[in-house]
Design a protein around this motif. Structure first.
Motif: not given
Length: 116
Positions: A70-79
């Motif tokens: 998995k890799s984050a594509y959005q920080e707030n909220p973390l997705r």
């Protein structure tokens, strides 16, 4: 990744594989990843109607076993975006054979989907 020496039941390859993939949902999640689904909410749109708690558990388990990353594509909220690893992609021929078997023995099943 879980300790490969710590087998749940036995070192039998079928038992080990079933301990990882033998529940009702894991192969459905992997199938969807092969189809290009890569975000949590998109997995929930699958016609099998997986619940959020089961999906979260399966994604975590598949990641722990090194089948997905998995890799984050959005920080707030973390997705996160999810992807098959090399180990996960190696299941492609297995899924194709399961599909061919089902199509041969259960003729009303959907005909083969592309597994990359």
């Amino acid at each position: 990744m879980p300790d490969p020496a710590a087998f749940n039941r036995s070192p039998c390859p079928l038992a080990v594989t079933l301990d990882i993939l033998g529940d009702k949902w894991s192969l459905i999640v992997i199938r969807d990843l092969f189809r290009g689904v890569n975000r949590y909410n998109d997995f929930l749109k699958s016609p099998e109607s997986i619940t959020t708690n089961i999906l979260a558990d399966r994604l975590k388990r598949l990641e722990e076993h090194g089948l997905i990353s998995k890799s984050a594509y959005q920080e707030n909220p973390l997705r996160y975006d999810y992807a098959l690893t090399k180990k996960g992609r190696a299941l492609g021929p297995v899924l194709r054979e399961i599909v061919h078997w089902a199509n041969a023995h259960y003729p009303d099943t959907v005909k083969p989907f592309a597994v990359k």
